[in-house]
Design a protein around this motif. Structure first.
Motif, PDB file in Angstrom:
ATOM      1  N   GLU A 386       0.814  -1.208   0.000  1.00  0.00           N
ATOM      2  CA  GLU A 386       0.000   0.000   0.000  1.00  0.00           C
ATOM      3  C   GLU A 386       0.848   1.257   0.000  1.00  0.00           C
ATOM      4  OE1 GLU A 386      -2.955   0.346   3.089  1.00  0.00           O
ATOM      5  OE2 GLU A 386      -3.265  -1.802   2.844  1.00  0.00           O
ATOM      6  N   ASN A 387       0.347   2.231  -0.675  1.00  0.00           N
ATOM      7  CA  ASN A 387       0.970   3.542  -0.618  1.00  0.00           C
ATOM      8  C   ASN A 387       0.461   4.236   0.636  1.00  0.00           C
ATOM      9  OD1 ASN A 387       1.942   6.056  -0.978  1.00  0.00           O
ATOM     10  ND2 ASN A 387       0.571   6.567  -2.685  1.00  0.00           N
ATOM     11  N   LYS A 388       1.373   4.453   1.604  1.00  0.00           N
ATOM     12  CA  LYS A 388       0.913   4.969   2.889  1.00  0.00           C
ATOM     13  C   LYS A 388       0.707   6.475   2.874  1.00  0.00           C
ATOM     14  CE  LYS A 388       2.257   1.273   5.907  1.00  0.00           C
ATOM     15  NZ  LYS A 388       3.264   0.532   5.142  1.00  0.00           N
ATOM     16  N   ARG A 389       1.285   7.156   1.893  1.00  0.00           N
ATOM     17  CA  ARG A 389       1.078   8.606   1.850  1.00  0.00           C
ATOM     18  C   ARG A 389      -0.140   8.941   0.998  1.00  0.00           C
ATOM     19  NH1 ARG A 389       7.033  10.728   0.691  1.00  0.00           N
ATOM     20  NH2 ARG A 389       7.544   8.521   0.613  1.00  0.00           N
ATOM     21  N   GLY A 390      -0.703  10.113   1.248  1.00  0.00           N
ATOM     22  CA  GLY A 390      -1.962  10.463   0.594  1.00  0.00           C
ATOM     23  C   GLY A 390      -1.813  10.762  -0.880  1.00  0.00           C
ATOM     24  N   SER A 391      -0.796  11.563  -1.243  1.00  0.00           N
ATOM     25  CA  SER A 391      -0.678  11.959  -2.636  1.00  0.00           C
ATOM     26  C   SER A 391       0.460  11.201  -3.288  1.00  0.00           C
ATOM     27  CB  SER A 391      -0.400  13.455  -2.721  1.00  0.00           C
ATOM     28  OG  SER A 391       0.853  13.709  -2.112  1.00  0.00           O
ATOM     29  N   LEU A 392       0.480  11.180  -4.604  1.00  0.00           N
ATOM     30  CA  LEU A 392       1.535  10.497  -5.314  1.00  0.00           C
ATOM     31  C   LEU A 392       2.688  11.462  -5.503  1.00  0.00           C
ATOM     32  CD1 LEU A 392      -0.516   8.511  -7.945  1.00  0.00           C
ATOM     33  CD2 LEU A 392       0.391   7.735  -5.757  1.00  0.00           C
ATOM     34  N   GLY A 393       3.760  11.212  -4.763  1.00  0.00           N
ATOM     35  CA  GLY A 393       4.902  12.118  -4.847  1.00  0.00           C
ATOM     36  C   GLY A 393       6.144  11.369  -5.249  1.00  0.00           C
ATOM     37  N   GLY A 394       7.235  11.823  -4.670  1.00  0.00           N
ATOM     38  CA  GLY A 394       8.507  11.199  -4.976  1.00  0.00           C
ATOM     39  C   GLY A 394       9.114  11.788  -6.223  1.00  0.00           C
ATOM     40  N   PRO A 395      10.386  11.464  -6.477  1.00  0.00           N
ATOM     41  CA  PRO A 395      11.060  11.982  -7.670  1.00  0.00           C
ATOM     42  C   PRO A 395      10.419  11.406  -8.929  1.00  0.00           C
ATOM     43  CG  PRO A 395      12.419  10.332  -6.566  1.00  0.00           C
ATOM     44  CD  PRO A 395      11.240  10.571  -5.687  1.00  0.00           C
ATOM     45  N   GLN A 396      10.133  12.271  -9.899  1.00  0.00           N
ATOM     46  CA  GLN A 396       9.424  11.839 -11.099  1.00  0.00           C
ATOM     47  C   GLN A 396      10.308  11.826 -12.342  1.00  0.00           C
ATOM     48  OE1 GLN A 396       6.113  10.936 -11.114  1.00  0.00           O
ATOM     49  NE2 GLN A 396       6.071  11.226  -8.899  1.00  0.00           N
ATOM     50  N   HIS A 397      11.339  12.613 -12.316  1.00  0.00           N
ATOM     51  CA  HIS A 397      12.124  12.781 -13.533  1.00  0.00           C
ATOM     52  C   HIS A 397      13.588  12.480 -13.255  1.00  0.00           C
ATOM     53  CE1 HIS A 397      12.714  15.344 -17.424  1.00  0.00           C
ATOM     54  NE2 HIS A 397      13.093  14.085 -17.545  1.00  0.00           N
ATOM     55  N   TRP A 398      14.037  11.319 -13.683  1.00  0.00           N
ATOM     56  CA  TRP A 398      15.422  10.916 -13.377  1.00  0.00           C
ATOM     57  C   TRP A 398      15.835   9.776 -14.283  1.00  0.00           C
ATOM     58  CZ3 TRP A 398      14.980   5.835 -12.303  1.00  0.00           C
ATOM     59  CH2 TRP A 398      13.807   5.383 -11.687  1.00  0.00           C
ATOM     60  N   ASP A 399      17.134   9.501 -14.298  1.00  0.00           N
ATOM     61  CA  ASP A 399      17.600   8.256 -14.871  1.00  0.00           C
ATOM     62  C   ASP A 399      18.913   7.866 -14.213  1.00  0.00           C
ATOM     63  OD1 ASP A 399      19.962   9.246 -16.436  1.00  0.00           O
ATOM     64  OD2 ASP A 399      18.372  10.362 -17.497  1.00  0.00           O
ATOM     65  N   PHE A 400      19.262   6.631 -14.301  1.00  0.00           N
ATOM     66  CA  PHE A 400      20.559   6.201 -13.777  1.00  0.00           C
ATOM     67  C   PHE A 400      21.033   4.996 -14.562  1.00  0.00           C
ATOM     68  CE2 PHE A 400      17.659   3.560 -11.271  1.00  0.00           C
ATOM     69  CZ  PHE A 400      18.264   2.308 -11.355  1.00  0.00           C
ATOM     70  N   SER A 401      22.345   4.779 -14.455  1.00  0.00           N
ATOM     71  CA  SER A 401      22.952   3.618 -15.085  1.00  0.00           C
ATOM     72  C   SER A 401      23.864   2.994 -14.046  1.00  0.00           C
ATOM     73  CB  SER A 401      23.745   4.053 -16.313  1.00  0.00           C
ATOM     74  OG  SER A 401      24.374   2.907 -16.878  1.00  0.00           O
ATOM     75  N   TYR A 402      23.738   1.708 -13.886  1.00  0.00           N
ATOM     76  CA  TYR A 402      24.439   1.019 -12.814  1.00  0.00           C
ATOM     77  C   TYR A 402      25.120  -0.192 -13.432  1.00  0.00           C
ATOM     78  CZ  TYR A 402      24.840  -0.781  -7.966  1.00  0.00           C
ATOM     79  OH  TYR A 402      25.284  -1.218  -6.759  1.00  0.00           O
ATOM     80  N   LYS A 403      26.445  -0.208 -13.386  1.00  0.00           N
ATOM     81  CA  LYS A 403      27.164  -1.297 -14.027  1.00  0.00           C
ATOM     82  C   LYS A 403      27.889  -2.119 -12.966  1.00  0.00           C
ATOM     83  CE  LYS A 403      30.320  -2.193 -17.903  1.00  0.00           C
ATOM     84  NZ  LYS A 403      31.109  -1.560 -18.977  1.00  0.00           N
ATOM     85  N   LEU A 404      27.608  -3.405 -12.940  1.00  0.00           N
ATOM     86  CA  LEU A 404      28.225  -4.287 -11.954  1.00  0.00           C
ATOM     87  C   LEU A 404      29.190  -5.227 -12.658  1.00  0.00           C
ATOM     88  CD1 LEU A 404      24.818  -4.735 -10.447  1.00  0.00           C
ATOM     89  CD2 LEU A 404      26.728  -4.375  -8.884  1.00  0.00           C
ATOM     90  N   TYR A 405      30.429  -5.326 -12.125  1.00  0.00           N
ATOM     91  CA  TYR A 405      31.449  -6.188 -12.719  1.00  0.00           C
ATOM     92  C   TYR A 405      31.523  -7.512 -11.970  1.00  0.00           C
ATOM     93  CZ  TYR A 405      32.696  -1.952 -15.187  1.00  0.00           C
ATOM     94  OH  TYR A 405      32.649  -0.842 -15.982  1.00  0.00           O
ATOM     95  N   GLY A 406      32.282  -8.419 -12.529  1.00  0.00           N
ATOM     96  CA  GLY A 406      32.396  -9.810 -12.068  1.00  0.00           C
ATOM     97  C   GLY A 406      32.292 -10.037 -10.568  1.00  0.00           C
TER      98      GLY A 406
END
Lengths: 561, 113
Positions: A386-406
């Motif tokens: 469940e979404n415990k907060r009343g309104s829909l918030g949080g960061p909306q505009h982002w991107d990331f790249s995550y590279k994991l090696y051996g």
């Protein structure tokens, strides 16, 4: 310095009253007078004296009756009663004490003794008042602590129909805890804990335990990761000698598998519904909060469970339940219940058997019992966080790249972390179960078929599945080279948002066409997430080589639920 | 049998303690005894054992608390007989109580002077 008391003197002789009144006043106390029993009761209720000097033989109502009435009306309060009597025989004096008196004073009154007795009983009343005050304080504190605990350890998913449990309402104060929560991948974590000791010291560790359990489980952490965190937290906060015995279960409703960690808890029972037979599993770990973080190496046992099979877990309260003859219920009696024909559920049979054994003595406050049944995933569905907060918030505009090696791929599971970032977008939170399943499917395809170059062919049966995992562990442990890239991007679109996922592995590409064709759940173990992925994504495709996968989903979407 | 009529030490202690109220105490005692003796007469005529026992018990207690020893003892004897209903002795006890009473009152009055 002696404290001034309010003293009720009840005596039908006016001259006796005058003498007593004078003695008592000269000692600095306040006096109330009554000339008969009925008057004594009335003055008692109206004036609330601290101590009563009560003549035994009085008209209208005698002193014995007055004493009984007063004791009946006082539940927590203590008002000492000293009988005034010229009676000498032991029987009469004993009757005074039995009726609720605390002492007696013989006529003729000895001033010195009277003063000493008033002082002594004044002291006693004082102590009793302090004790009562402490008790009241304690009860209030316990209620507050219980409220806080109930907020932290909400019932999780304990109300699901494949779970039965018995737990006293104030169990947190006898050290017992039962927790259950769904994992984002559809699985379930359950924990039955038994802290050493009683009262607040036993309750205090349950709060961080519950907090970690719920928080980490919902974020997709594995059983071992949750256990490690709980152990190191408890080790850090609990005093020496206080620890938590417990049993941690992780159920996988797809693979029909139970992973079991047990530390210092009585044997648990796996009941096979098809044959009616039982298997017991014994603890092979130290309790939580004993070992330093670097020494803690959880030994986890694994059992396959068919639908309908049930696991029974209990704290030692049931085994140590006593009957009127002080006999223990015992493990043997408990295990025997499983072989007796029954008309009701096994869970109820156990509770009834213990109830019957304990009988009238009724010390069943500590009976903590937990049962969980393996069921089909369709029966319980995917978790809905469940979404415990009343309104829909949080960061909306982002991107990331995550590279994991051996070496990182070898030691680290990035999925909880990634899921955490995704579900910071509150609009995605209610889909965290589906998102996790999708991530897990795509990531493990990349890792296993891409980086580790495992063929999915031998994943088609239960045996093959086990062999597959042995090989996977082997190759993973030897992994030095390779990588996996996880990229995510979220853009708001005015109504909700669009999430794009990109996962690339260093492998040669795997036969994604074969994977994509497996649209039917239950056809082998791999590819179980595909219908789900197709269900929530508006676009989903592999590159030709088969080492890069794209997925795009939009929320809110009418495809959901 | 010649018992001590009044325990001087006891009553002097009470007098010292009650100060001005001592007069009232003596007068209350005398009035109380008079009333109870009258009530005793009625109860004995009616052979009401229980009332006789209670009245004599109360008179005994009040007397002993004031140090009025012999008179208290006489009341005690009546109380004991009333407990087991030796009715033949009631009148005899009452007579002795009435006989002793004026002497007790006189000694108490002497303390008030």
């Amino acid at each position: 310095m002696q404290q001034s008391l309010r003293i009720l003197i009840a005596d039908d002789n006016e001259t006796d009253r005058m003498i007593l009144r004078t003695i008592v006043r000269k000692e600095g106390h306040e006096v109330m007078l009554a000339a008969n029993g009925e008057e004594a009761l009335r003055v008692f209720y109206e004036g609330r004296p601290d101590l009563i000097l009560l003549d035994v033989l009085m008209p209208v109502m005698d002193g014995l009756t007055v004493a009984k009435e007063i004791r009946k009306s006082l539940v927590d309060d203590y008002v000492p009663i000293i009988f005034l009597t010229s009676l000498q025989d032991a029987e009469s004096l004993a009757e005074c004490l039995e009726s609720g008196g605390d002492d007696f004073l013989s006529k003729p009154y000895n001033r010195v003794i009277l003063k000493a007795k008033i002082k002594a009983f004044g002291r006693m009343r004082n102590m009793h008042e302090k004790l009562q005050e402490h008790n009241r304080q304690l009860v209030i504190e316990q209620q507050v602590a219980k409220t806080i605990f109930d907020n932290v350890a909400h019932s999780g998913c304990l109300d699901m129909h494949n779970i039965s449990y018995s737990l006293s309402p104030l169990s947190v104060f006898n050290g017992d805890t039962v927790l259950a929560e769904r994992k984002p991948d559809g699985g379930m974590h359950l924990f039955l804990g038994d802290f050493t000791g009683h009262g607040l010291p036993a309750a205090i560790g349950a709060m961080p335990l519950a907090e970690i359990f719920y928080g980490m489980t919902a974020k997709g952490f594995s059983m071992e990761e949750v256990l490690r965190e709980i152990n190191s937290k408890l080790r850090g906060i609990l005093p020496v000698g206080v620890f938590c015995c417990g049993c941690f279960l992780e159920l996988d409703f797809y693979e029909k598998k139970a992973q079991i960690w047990m530390g210092g808890i009585p044997d648990i029972v796996l009941y096979r519904s098809s044959t009616g037979s039982i298997e017991t599993i014994s603890s092979n770990n130290l309790p939580l909060g004993v070992l330093e973080a670097h020494q803690f190496q959880p030994a986890i046992q694994e059992s396959f469970m068919a639908d309908g099979d049930e696991l029974f877990i209990w704290s030692d309260g049931i085994i140590e339940a006593r009957n009127a003859n002080e006999e223990l219920f015992g493990e043997e009696r408990l295990l025997n219940i499983f072989s007796v024909p029954r008309k009701q559920s096994m869970f109820d049979s156990i509770l009834d058997a213990v109830d019957e054994f304990v009988g009238e003595t009724g010390a069943d406050d500590d009976l903590t019992l937990l049962m969980v049944r393996m069921v089909g995933i369709d029966e319980i569905g995917l978790p809905d966080f469940e979404n415990k907060r009343g309104s829909l918030g949080g960061p909306q505009h982002w991107d990331f790249s995550y590279k994991l090696y051996g070496s990182s791929l070898r030691d680290f599971n990035p999925l909880p972390l990634v899921l955490n970032i995704l579900t910071e977008v509150e609009g995605l939170r209610s889909m965290s179960g589906q998102l996790y399943t999708m991530l897990a499917e795509l990531y493990s395809n990349g890792l296993e078929h891409g980086v580790l170059k495992l063929s999915s062919d031998f994943k088609t049966s239960t045996d093959g599945f086990a062999a597959y995992y042995v090989e996977r562990e082997k190759r993973l442990a030897a992994l030095e080279e390779g990588y996996v890239i996880i990229q995510a991007k979220h853009v708001p679109d005015g109504v909700g948002g669009v999430l794009e996922l990109y996962i690339e592995d260093s492998g040669d590409g795997f036969d994604h066409q074969k994977f994509l064709q497996k649209a039917v759940p239950g056809e082998g173990y791999s590819g179980r997430g595909l219908p789900l992925i197709r269900g929530i994504c508006e676009d989903f495709h592999y590159n030709d080589k088969g080492n890069v996968v794209h997925a795009r989903l939009r929320w809110p979407t009418n495809k959901l639920n | 049998m010649s018992a001590i009529r009044i325990d001087r030490a006891a009553i002097l202690e009470i007098q010292e303690m009650l100060e001005d109220e001592f007069v009232e105490l003596v007068n209350t005692y005398k009035k109380d005894i008079d009333n109870k003796i009258a009530a005793l007469g009625v109860a004995i005529d009616a052979t009401d054992d229980d009332t006789i026992r209670k009245l004599s018990h109360s008179m005994k207690g009040a007397s002993l608390n004031l140090g009025v020893i012999h008179f208290g003892e006489l009341c005690h004897r009546l109380e004991e007989d009333a407990k087991v209903a030796i009715r033949s002795q009631y009148a005899n006890h009452l007579a002795k109580i009435q006989e002793e009473k004026p002497m007790v009152f006189a000694e108490l009055d002497a303390l008030l002077v």
